[in-house]
Scaffold this motif. Structure first.
Motif, PDB file in Angstrom:
ATOM      1  N   MET A 106      51.157  30.909  27.904  1.00 26.26           N
ATOM      2  CA  MET A 106      50.917  30.001  26.419  1.00 26.26           C
ATOM      3  C   MET A 106      52.113  29.080  26.348  1.00 26.26           C
ATOM      4  SD  MET A 106      49.122  32.809  23.949  1.00 26.26           S
ATOM      5  CE  MET A 106      49.848  31.861  22.828  1.00 26.26           C
ATOM      6  N   ARG A 107      53.474  30.092  26.491  1.00 24.85           N
ATOM      7  CA  ARG A 107      55.195  29.141  26.204  1.00 24.85           C
ATOM      8  C   ARG A 107      54.471  28.012  27.174  1.00 24.85           C
ATOM      9  NH1 ARG A 107      59.045  28.605  22.616  1.00 24.85           N
ATOM     10  NH2 ARG A 107      60.943  28.012  24.540  1.00 24.85           N
ATOM     11  N   TYR A 108      54.473  27.958  28.719  1.00 23.34           N
ATOM     12  CA  TYR A 108      54.364  27.467  29.635  1.00 23.34           C
ATOM     13  C   TYR A 108      53.309  26.492  29.178  1.00 23.34           C
ATOM     14  CZ  TYR A 108      56.691  29.946  32.975  1.00 23.34           C
ATOM     15  OH  TYR A 108      57.478  30.558  34.195  1.00 23.34           O
ATOM     16  N   GLU A 109      52.495  26.782  28.467  1.00 20.78           N
ATOM     17  CA  GLU A 109      51.735  25.323  28.532  1.00 20.78           C
ATOM     18  C   GLU A 109      52.363  24.303  27.541  1.00 20.78           C
ATOM     19  OE1 GLU A 109      47.470  22.714  28.067  1.00 20.78           O
ATOM     20  OE2 GLU A 109      48.515  24.342  29.952  1.00 20.78           O
ATOM     21  N   MET A 110      52.456  24.993  26.342  1.00 21.27           N
ATOM     22  CA  MET A 110      52.786  24.256  25.407  1.00 21.27           C
ATOM     23  C   MET A 110      53.911  24.319  25.334  1.00 21.27           C
ATOM     24  SD  MET A 110      49.724  24.533  23.704  1.00 21.27           S
ATOM     25  CE  MET A 110      50.226  23.384  22.619  1.00 21.27           C
ATOM     26  N   HIS A 111      55.188  23.934  26.075  1.00 12.14           N
ATOM     27  CA  HIS A 111      56.678  23.868  26.307  1.00 12.14           C
ATOM     28  C   HIS A 111      56.753  23.260  27.454  1.00 12.14           C
ATOM     29  CE1 HIS A 111      57.292  25.406  22.157  1.00 12.14           C
ATOM     30  NE2 HIS A 111      56.145  26.722  22.117  1.00 12.14           N
ATOM     31  N   VAL A 112      55.975  23.760  28.998  1.00 16.49           N
ATOM     32  CA  VAL A 112      56.297  22.633  29.489  1.00 16.49           C
ATOM     33  C   VAL A 112      56.207  21.959  30.094  1.00 16.49           C
ATOM     34  CG1 VAL A 112      56.992  23.632  31.697  1.00 16.49           C
ATOM     35  CG2 VAL A 112      57.493  25.482  30.486  1.00 16.49           C
ATOM     36  N   ARG A 113      54.669  22.173  30.260  1.00 17.01           N
ATOM     37  CA  ARG A 113      53.752  21.079  30.684  1.00 17.01           C
ATOM     38  C   ARG A 113      54.048  19.673  29.458  1.00 17.01           C
ATOM     39  NH1 ARG A 113      48.780  22.070  33.128  1.00 17.01           N
ATOM     40  NH2 ARG A 113      48.106  20.389  32.117  1.00 17.01           N
ATOM     41  N   PRO A 114      54.159  18.313  30.394  1.00 16.46           N
ATOM     42  CA  PRO A 114      54.107  16.692  29.176  1.00 16.46           C
ATOM     43  C   PRO A 114      53.159  16.885  27.979  1.00 16.46           C
ATOM     44  CG  PRO A 114      54.427  16.225  32.211  1.00 16.46           C
ATOM     45  CD  PRO A 114      53.520  18.105  31.627  1.00 16.46           C
ATOM     46  N   GLU A 115      53.482  16.518  26.911  1.00 20.49           N
ATOM     47  CA  GLU A 115      53.066  16.909  25.662  1.00 20.49           C
ATOM     48  C   GLU A 115      51.412  15.760  26.139  1.00 20.49           C
ATOM     49  OE1 GLU A 115      53.156  16.036  21.312  1.00 20.49           O
ATOM     50  OE2 GLU A 115      54.963  14.703  22.683  1.00 20.49           O
ATOM     51  N   ALA A 116      51.372  15.089  26.950  1.00 17.05           N
ATOM     52  CA  ALA A 116      49.823  14.301  27.368  1.00 17.05           C
ATOM     53  C   ALA A 116      49.431  14.911  27.610  1.00 17.05           C
ATOM     54  CB  ALA A 116      50.242  12.931  27.117  1.00 17.05           C
TER      55      ALA A 116
END
Length: 199
Positions: free
Chosen positions: A109-119
């Protein structure tokens, strides 16, 4: 021994808690490591080709990785007894897998919402990970109360480290509200010196 380490990792914390419980934290040199699935950074990819931590460089063989492998090795080396003999071993391993699964979903979850580009982020995917966490917390509260009240083992440590990570990275989710019995256990468990030293 050298432990490739980041203090916020719940998986690294499991190893550190074991070392503190055994009074052996001074037997391991901590080597800072940081990275993500998008950038391996300083992760020890030459020691662990998966690019993950913890990884334990030992004097008597190849580097060990995956927290469950490392904790089993250290339990044997230090004779901590945190993995009891069968038949209780299977309960300990199952609770450890549950704690690790909670931590893994929370990290994703942390990676998804803080590591992946916002788009590219998927809030729906992150919510799917949280549903795993919530189901696991309910299962622990419903089925594992007697085990949590028993002697310290790696199942309890894995669960405690996972709950600590939820507080660190997902405090706004307020997991305690739906799981009061587990929250009460966590309050006591978090006060253990080994947990306080690794918070």
């Amino acid at each position: 021994m050298k432990l490739y380490h980041a203090p916020a990792s719940p998986f690294v914390r499991k190893v550190m808690v074991l070392l503190h419980e055994a009074g052996a934290a001074d037997r391991v040199t901590l080597v800072p490591a940081a990275g993500t699935p998008l950038d391996s950074g300083t992760m020890p990819v030459d020691r662990n080709p998966l690019g993950k931590i913890p990884a334990l460089e030992r004097p008597d063989g190849p580097t060990l990785y995956d927290s469950r492998v490392i904790t089993r090795y250290l339990d044997d080396l230090l004779a901590t007894g945190l993995y009891p003999p069968a038949p209780h071993l299977w309960d300990t391993l199952t609770l450890e897998a549950t704690g690790d699964g909670i931590a893994e979903a929370a990290v994703l979850m942390r990676y998804e919402m803080h590591v992946r580009p916002e788009a590219s982020r998927s809030p729906e995917w992150a919510e799917g990970q949280w549903r795993k966490v919530d189901r696991a917390l309910s299962a622990v509260e419903d089925r594992w109360a007697s085990h949590l009240a028993g002697p310290l083992d790696m199942g309890q440590i894995a669960l405690g480290c996972a709950l600590g990570y939820l507080d660190l990275r997902h405090a706004g989710r307020n997991w305690r509200a739906a799981h009061p019995a587990l929250a009460a256990w966590w309050t006591g468990f978090a006060a253990r010196p080994a947990m306080a030293a690794t918070a």
